[in-house]
Design a protein around this motif. Structure first.
Motif, mmCIF file in Angstrom:
data_model
loop_
_atom_site.group_PDB
_atom_site.id
_atom_site.type_symbol
_atom_site.label_atom_id
_atom_site.label_comp_id
_atom_site.label_asym_id
_atom_site.label_seq_id
_atom_site.Cartn_x
_atom_site.Cartn_y
_atom_site.Cartn_z
ATOM 1 N N PHE A 6 10.422 0.301 -0.249
ATOM 2 C CA PHE A 6 9.200 0.130 0.529
ATOM 3 C C PHE A 6 8.847 1.404 1.292
ATOM 4 C CE2 PHE A 6 10.280 -4.296 -0.159
ATOM 5 C CZ PHE A 6 9.041 -4.898 -0.295
ATOM 6 N N ARG A 7 7.554 1.590 1.489
ATOM 7 C CA ARG A 7 7.070 2.714 2.287
ATOM 8 C C ARG A 7 7.389 2.442 3.757
ATOM 9 N NH1 ARG A 7 2.604 2.441 0.307
ATOM 10 N NH2 ARG A 7 2.948 3.963 -1.335
ATOM 11 N N GLU A 15 3.223 9.222 -0.496
ATOM 12 C CA GLU A 15 4.034 9.001 -1.688
ATOM 13 C C GLU A 15 3.586 7.690 -2.348
ATOM 14 O OE1 GLU A 15 5.523 8.873 -4.646
ATOM 15 O OE2 GLU A 15 6.635 10.535 -3.771
ATOM 16 N N PRO A 16 2.787 7.747 -3.430
ATOM 17 C CA PRO A 16 2.237 6.527 -4.023
ATOM 18 C C PRO A 16 3.238 5.700 -4.812
ATOM 19 C CG PRO A 16 1.574 8.440 -5.302
ATOM 20 C CD PRO A 16 2.288 8.967 -4.081
ATOM 21 N N ARG A 17 4.432 6.241 -5.095
ATOM 22 C CA ARG A 17 5.341 5.523 -5.991
ATOM 23 C C ARG A 17 6.135 4.415 -5.323
ATOM 24 N NH1 ARG A 17 8.367 10.665 -8.443
ATOM 25 N NH2 ARG A 17 8.181 11.223 -6.242
ATOM 26 N N VAL A 18 6.187 4.388 -3.994
ATOM 27 C CA VAL A 18 6.950 3.337 -3.321
ATOM 28 C C VAL A 18 6.033 2.160 -2.998
ATOM 29 C CG1 VAL A 18 8.725 4.835 -2.392
ATOM 30 C CG2 VAL A 18 6.598 4.560 -1.120
ATOM 31 N N TRP A 19 6.630 1.019 -2.679
ATOM 32 C CA TRP A 19 5.881 -0.211 -2.414
ATOM 33 C C TRP A 19 5.308 -0.217 -1.000
ATOM 34 C CZ3 TRP A 19 10.459 -3.796 -4.165
ATOM 35 C CH2 TRP A 19 10.632 -3.684 -5.545
ATOM 36 N N TRP A 21 2.031 -1.004 -3.574
ATOM 37 C CA TRP A 21 1.118 -0.148 -4.330
ATOM 38 C C TRP A 21 -0.318 -0.488 -3.940
ATOM 39 C CZ3 TRP A 21 4.347 -1.421 -9.236
ATOM 40 C CH2 TRP A 21 5.482 -0.609 -9.262
ATOM 41 N N ILE A 22 -0.635 -0.280 -2.666
ATOM 42 C CA ILE A 22 -1.930 -0.625 -2.099
ATOM 43 C C ILE A 22 -2.420 0.552 -1.254
ATOM 44 C CG2 ILE A 22 -3.139 -2.202 -0.535
ATOM 45 C CD1 ILE A 22 -1.183 -4.372 -1.302
ATOM 46 N N TYR A 23 -3.709 0.846 -1.368
ATOM 47 C CA TYR A 23 -4.284 1.918 -0.555
ATOM 48 C C TYR A 23 -4.216 1.559 0.924
ATOM 49 C CZ TYR A 23 -6.176 3.959 -4.822
ATOM 50 O OH TYR A 23 -6.304 4.541 -6.054
ATOM 51 N N GLY A 24 -4.158 2.577 1.781
ATOM 52 C CA GLY A 24 -4.025 2.372 3.209
ATOM 53 C C GLY A 24 -5.318 2.591 3.970
ATOM 54 N N ASP A 25 -5.224 2.459 5.289
ATOM 55 C CA ASP A 25 -6.401 2.571 6.165
ATOM 56 C C ASP A 25 -7.127 3.906 5.996
ATOM 57 O OD1 ASP A 25 -5.405 0.224 7.101
ATOM 58 O OD2 ASP A 25 -5.075 0.890 9.154
ATOM 59 N N SER A 34 -2.689 12.920 3.249
ATOM 60 C CA SER A 34 -2.471 12.113 4.458
ATOM 61 C C SER A 34 -1.501 10.977 4.194
ATOM 62 C CB SER A 34 -3.799 11.539 4.959
ATOM 63 O OG SER A 34 -3.569 10.580 5.981
ATOM 64 N N PRO A 35 -0.466 10.791 5.048
ATOM 65 C CA PRO A 35 0.463 9.673 4.876
ATOM 66 C C PRO A 35 -0.225 8.307 4.949
ATOM 67 C CG PRO A 35 1.361 11.277 6.411
ATOM 68 C CD PRO A 35 -0.069 11.665 6.164
ATOM 69 N N GLY A 36 -1.409 8.243 5.591
ATOM 70 C CA GLY A 36 -2.105 6.977 5.718
ATOM 71 C C GLY A 36 -2.934 6.592 4.517
ATOM 72 N N ASN A 37 -2.887 7.389 3.451
ATOM 73 C CA ASN A 37 -3.657 7.054 2.256
ATOM 74 C C ASN A 37 -3.108 5.824 1.542
ATOM 75 O OD1 ASN A 37 -5.663 8.959 2.412
ATOM 76 N ND2 ASN A 37 -4.593 10.475 1.174
ATOM 77 N N ASN A 38 -1.850 5.513 1.774
ATOM 78 C CA ASN A 38 -1.239 4.333 1.158
ATOM 79 C C ASN A 38 -0.625 3.451 2.237
ATOM 80 O OD1 ASN A 38 -1.368 4.775 -1.926
ATOM 81 N ND2 ASN A 38 -0.643 6.743 -1.140
ATOM 82 N N LEU A 39 -0.630 2.148 1.977
ATOM 83 C CA LEU A 39 -0.231 1.163 2.971
ATOM 84 C C LEU A 39 1.277 1.185 3.214
ATOM 85 C CD1 LEU A 39 -1.369 -1.152 4.712
ATOM 86 C CD2 LEU A 39 -0.860 -2.699 2.820
ATOM 87 N N ALA A 40 1.662 1.124 4.480
ATOM 88 C CA ALA A 40 3.077 1.072 4.857
ATOM 89 C C ALA A 40 3.480 -0.366 5.171
ATOM 90 C CB ALA A 40 3.334 1.966 6.069
ATOM 91 N N LEU A 41 4.758 -0.629 5.071
ATOM 92 C CA LEU A 41 5.286 -1.927 5.466
ATOM 93 C C LEU A 41 5.118 -2.087 6.974
ATOM 94 C CD1 LEU A 41 6.837 -4.229 3.955
ATOM 95 C CD2 LEU A 41 8.918 -3.247 4.917
ATOM 96 N N PRO A 42 4.567 -3.217 7.456
ATOM 97 C CA PRO A 42 4.452 -3.410 8.908
ATOM 98 C C PRO A 42 5.806 -3.281 9.586
ATOM 99 C CG PRO A 42 3.160 -5.051 7.747
ATOM 100 C CD PRO A 42 3.957 -4.318 6.701
ATOM 101 N N SER A 43 5.817 -2.754 10.808
ATOM 102 C CA SER A 43 7.074 -2.458 11.492
ATOM 103 C C SER A 43 7.941 -3.701 11.681
ATOM 104 C CB SER A 43 6.788 -1.806 12.848
ATOM 105 O OG SER A 43 5.945 -2.637 13.638
#
Length: 317
Positions: A6-7, A15-19, A21-25, A34-43
């Motif tokens: 997971f991201r 890094e688009p290869r980790v989970w 696989w959804i675009y971010g804010d 930008s690290p925010g281009n892909n969605l991160a796991l909520p804290s």
């Protein structure tokens, strides 16, 4: 291994290869790095997953008793929380770009009076006048627009109309990486679908297995019937035709078959000119006269149309 797939939150690199696989804010708003281009796991989810990976959990799955299948079977004291859970299960949340149901104000604690309860502005009390410009300080201060809410306040941050914006929220913005991933809100705004025609081929056991497998693996674009023309035309067509767009529903599949699932999710289209157009495009894509480019596989009419949507979506650097 699962935890590290997971991201992390907050992400440090793009890094688009980790989970997931959804675009971010931040997709399209900042640089491509930008690290925010892909969605991160909520804290919170990351913390729970880390405890699980560390073995810090109660091994009680599967449960000794089956879960309740109706609200009446839930203990009375737990029913209010179950109603919250049932509603929240079907909310999309991220990515807030700007979103699909609600957007980024939902992350701010000032919006709530208690868990899952929006702070309401008293009836008859008008919203303060914030002046001619809204900056970060005004937006985040007590009594600001992220504080008590009145009718229409939560959804006013969304695109208007949202159907037009949804014509942009697609997959494969970088076809050289992948024509299908990452994506936006796949459960609510599908990108590629299994058509009803292909489904009928799949469940017809009288047909050759190779033809059935090929039909099952064929996934035309959900927006295929409205995607011809320049971006503004596509957006207006999406607004006008949204009620006729396909709805993905669960249908009976093939039980105990290694090539097909027991439940298959199928696009259902109501009879309309849009359905006829969608079927025509589907048949063309099933047997194209020439190899399709990666841009076309991602659902764009042409490289020129992709670049036009890209120019509108991605802000100038």
């Amino acid at each position: 291994m699962i935890l590290n797939s997971f991201r992390p939150s907050p992400p440090k690199v793009n890094e688009p290869r980790v989970w997931p696989w959804i675009y971010g804010d931040a997709f399209g708003s900042f640089s491509d790095a930008s690290p925010g281009n892909n969605l991160a796991l909520p804290s919170v989810q990351q913390a729970v997953l880390r405890r699980w990976a560390d073995g810090d959990f109660v091994n009680d799955w599967p449960p000794a008793t089956p879960p309740p299948m109706s609200l009446a079977k839930v203990p009375l004291a737990q029913q209010p929380a179950m109603l919250d859970k049932a509603a929240l299960h079907f909310c999309l949340a991220d990515a807030f770009h700007p979103g699909c149901e609600m957007t980024w104000p939902m992350r701010h604690a000032s919006l709530y009076e208690k868990p899952f309860r929006i702070r309401r502005r008293p009836p008859g009390q008008p919203e303060p006048d914030y002046g001619n410009s809204l900056n970060q300080q005004i937006a985040l201060e007590p009594g600001g627009p992220l504080y008590a809410q009145g009718p229409g306040d939560i959804s006013r941050w969304m695109a208007l109309p949202w159907q037009g914006d949804t014509a942009f929220c697609r997959s494969g913005y970088d076809p050289d990486y992948d024509p299908y991933l990452p994506t936006f809100w796949p459960a609510r705004v599908p990108n590629q679908v299994l058509t009803e025609e292909d489904y009928l081929t799949v469940i017809n056991t009288a047909l050759p297995r190779a033809a059935r497998i090929a039909a099952f693996n064929h996934r035309p674009d959900w927006l295929r019937a409205i995607m011809k023309g320049p971006a503004p035309t596509v957006m207006m067509r999406m607004i006008a035709q949204f009620g006729a767009m396909g709805i993905v529903e669960a249908r009976k599949g093939i039980a105990n078959d290694p090539d097909f699932p027991a439940v298959i999710f199928v696009e259902s289209l109501a009879a309309s000119p849009l359905k006829a157009a969608a079927m025509q495009v589907s048949r063309f894509l099933a047997a194209p006269q020439r190899p399709l480019s990666r841009t076309e596989l991602a659902g764009w009419e042409s490289e020129e149309q992709y670049e036009e949507f890209r120019r509108i979506r991605v802000r100038p650097r």
